[in-house]
Write a protein that holds these residues in place. Structure first.
Motif, PDB file in Angstrom:
ATOM      1  N   TYR A   1      -6.279 -42.044 -18.411  1.00 33.13           N
ATOM      2  CA  TYR A   1      -6.281 -40.895 -17.515  1.00 33.13           C
ATOM      3  C   TYR A   1      -6.750 -41.319 -16.137  1.00 33.13           C
ATOM      4  O   TYR A   1      -7.254 -42.426 -15.955  1.00 33.13           O
TER       5      TYR A   1
ATOM      6  N   ARG B   1      -8.229 -42.887 -24.105  1.00 30.85           N
ATOM      7  CA  ARG B   1      -6.858 -42.455 -23.869  1.00 30.85           C
ATOM      8  C   ARG B   1      -6.652 -42.442 -22.350  1.00 30.85           C
ATOM      9  O   ARG B   1      -7.411 -41.783 -21.641  1.00 30.85           O
TER      10      ARG B   1
ATOM     11  N   GLY C   1      -7.764 -39.350 -27.450  1.00 26.43           N
ATOM     12  CA  GLY C   1      -6.560 -38.549 -27.243  1.00 26.43           C
ATOM     13  C   GLY C   1      -6.403 -37.383 -28.198  1.00 26.43           C
ATOM     14  O   GLY C   1      -5.539 -36.536 -27.999  1.00 26.43           O
ATOM     15  N   TYR C   2      -7.241 -37.303 -29.245  1.00 19.60           N
ATOM     16  CA  TYR C   2      -7.135 -36.184 -30.180  1.00 19.60           C
ATOM     17  C   TYR C   2      -7.479 -34.867 -29.476  1.00 19.60           C
ATOM     18  O   TYR C   2      -8.312 -34.827 -28.564  1.00 19.60           O
ATOM     19  N   ALA C   3      -6.852 -33.794 -29.962  1.00 18.24           N
ATOM     20  CA  ALA C   3      -7.332 -32.453 -29.629  1.00 18.24           C
ATOM     21  C   ALA C   3      -8.455 -32.105 -30.588  1.00 18.24           C
ATOM     22  O   ALA C   3      -8.467 -32.551 -31.738  1.00 18.24           O
TER      23      ALA C   3
ATOM     24  N   LEU D   1      -6.503 -31.620 -16.850  1.00 24.91           N
ATOM     25  CA  LEU D   1      -7.738 -31.388 -17.598  1.00 24.91           C
ATOM     26  C   LEU D   1      -8.863 -31.099 -16.614  1.00 24.91           C
ATOM     27  O   LEU D   1      -8.804 -31.513 -15.445  1.00 24.91           O
TER      28      LEU D   1
ATOM     29  N   VAL E   1      -9.686 -31.936 -25.258  1.00 24.05           N
ATOM     30  CA  VAL E   1      -9.052 -33.231 -25.531  1.00 24.05           C
ATOM     31  C   VAL E   1     -10.141 -34.303 -25.508  1.00 24.05           C
ATOM     32  O   VAL E   1     -11.006 -34.300 -24.631  1.00 24.05           O
TER      33      VAL E   1
ATOM     34  N   ASN F   1     -11.132 -37.575 -24.401  1.00 25.94           N
ATOM     35  CA  ASN F   1     -10.701 -38.603 -23.441  1.00 25.94           C
ATOM     36  C   ASN F   1     -11.115 -39.999 -23.910  1.00 25.94           C
ATOM     37  O   ASN F   1     -10.364 -40.952 -23.756  1.00 25.94           O
TER      38      ASN F   1
ATOM     39  N   LEU G   1      -8.305 -28.075 -21.269  1.00 28.45           N
ATOM     40  CA  LEU G   1      -6.988 -27.984 -20.644  1.00 28.45           C
ATOM     41  C   LEU G   1      -7.091 -27.091 -19.410  1.00 28.45           C
ATOM     42  O   LEU G   1      -7.771 -26.069 -19.427  1.00 28.45           O
TER      43      LEU G   1
ATOM     44  N   ILE H   1     -15.077 -35.238 -23.540  1.00 27.18           N
ATOM     45  CA  ILE H   1     -14.007 -34.271 -23.799  1.00 27.18           C
ATOM     46  C   ILE H   1     -13.783 -33.400 -22.560  1.00 27.18           C
ATOM     47  O   ILE H   1     -14.676 -33.224 -21.737  1.00 27.18           O
TER      48      ILE H   1
ATOM     49  N   HIS I   1      -2.347 -37.960 -18.099  1.00 25.37           N
ATOM     50  CA  HIS I   1      -3.550 -37.130 -18.166  1.00 25.37           C
ATOM     51  C   HIS I   1      -4.303 -37.290 -16.839  1.00 25.37           C
ATOM     52  O   HIS I   1      -4.634 -38.418 -16.446  1.00 25.37           O
TER      53      HIS I   1
END
Ligand SMILES: [Zn+2]
Length: 352
Positions: free
Chosen positions: A176, A174, A297-299, A276, A327, A329, A349, A346, A202
């Motif tokens: 960033y 995802r 990208g999932y939490a 993050l 998250v 990454n 936040l 990961i 991100h």
């Protein structure tokens, strides 16, 4: 380094500046290349053969007609990460030196052995990860000699640096940006300006890479440890090179150039940044075949299932779980994995 051109009319009456004038009129050099104001030129930095075949690193100088900062853009540190490489072709062909303020130093493919050998992470020449051997060695292995050439010829003559990465050929990622954090307010603020201008939503605060200049390991840390603001972008995944991923990198570069006033126009920065921090690379506890349970990208909750490792017959070897809530990454997106290699990254936040 800023390069300011002194008007010739001013020079006649300021003899003491004669040396500076000579400096300002000196061409910008990179490997065998040199470019004067308003010129763009491409060629190769030659890494001579030693116990190996050596390498030819494709580079360009775009020397603006107007004064401004020197921005180094490095792509292809990992040879299976294509969007940055394609984006720099677009920058080379799309940026008009007559419109440019300052200098672009482009490293189109930092790691040709890995690129042409189609390897993830490691060079086929010496088994080393180019992004772990900086600042390199003049008489080292091929990856170390490449790092040494880029350190001394590119990074050390830059005012700012963007190192363009992607999820590697095995990583679903995802997008960033890594924003290095040193605790030096002025340096961190300038790097933050690059990160926000790059425009990805991100941004990972990278507190874990405060490396010394003589063992900087990473491209961005080689700049940071020499007082040069830097970021690392991650746009792309799984060896893809389609327009979506390339444009993310290209737009980010152009935005950074507008932020540095190298190009006219407004910065289109993303104001909805998810910040993050405290990222962790989750590594495979054993070799095997990885089956992801999440996507990039999932939490994920603390102890949430990232995936499972199975053997060649499909029997479970191990579960891989998240050590904290955050998250995803990136996550491994192709089956094979060796012990100790990444299966996911990961982050937590952070407060804005
Ligand atoms: Zn990379």
């Amino acid at each position: 380094m800023q390069r300011w051109k002194i008007p010739r009319t001013a020079l006649a009456c300021v003899a003491v500046l004669a040396g500076s004038q000579a400096l300002a009129d000196d061409p910008v050099r990179l490997g065998p290349l040199q470019a004067r104001a308003g010129e763009a030129i491409s060629g190769y930095i030659s890494i001579d053969a030693l116990q190996d075949a050596g390498a030819q690193i494709p580079v360009s100088i775009i020397q603006g007609a107007k004064p401004g900062p020197t921005l180094a853009l490095i792509a292809g540190t990992h040879g299976y990460e294509y969007p940055g490489i394609i984006a720099l072709q677009r920058i080379r062909q799309g940026v008009d030196p007559a419109e440019l303020s300052g200098t672009l130093l482009l490293v189109h493919i930092a790691n040709p052995p890995s690129f042409y050998g189609r390897t993830i992470y490691y060079s086929p020449a010496d088994g080393k990860n180019l992004n772990r051997v900086y600042p390199g060695k003049a008489d080292g292995t091929l990856s170390e000699r490449i790092a040494f050439a880029i350190t001394t010829q590119v990074i050390e003559q830059a005012d700012y640096l963007v190192d363009l990465h992607a999820g590697d050929g095995n990583e679903a990622l995802r997008p960033y940006v890594y924003l290095p954090q040193t605790g030096q307010a002025n340096l961190d603020e300038k790097s933050r300006g690059l990160a926000v201008a790059f425009g990805l939503d991100h941004i990972v605060l990278d507190k874990g890479r405060a490396q010394p200049p003589e063992a900087s390991l990473y491209t961005d840390q080689t700049a940071i440890s020499r007082g040069i603001p830097a970021i690392t972008s991650e746009t792309g995944q799984l060896g893809l090179s389609d327009d979506y991923w390339v444009s993310l990198a290209e737009d980010g570069i152009l935005n950074v150039m507008r932020h540095l006033q190298m190009l006219p126009g407004e910065v289109k920065a993303n104001e909805q940044v998810v910040w993050l921090e405290d990222y962790e690379i989750i590594r495979a506890p054993a070799g095997g075949i990885f089956r992801p349970a999440v996507r990039d990208g999932y939490a994920i909750a603390e102890q949430g299932l990232l995936g499972e490792l199975v053997d060649p017959f499909g029997e479970r070897i191990a579960e891989v779980r998240a050590p904290f809530a955050g998250v995803v990454n990136y996550v491994l997106g192709t089956p094979p994995v060796s012990v100790g290699e990444p299966v996911a990254m990961i982050s937590k936040l952070a407060q804005p």
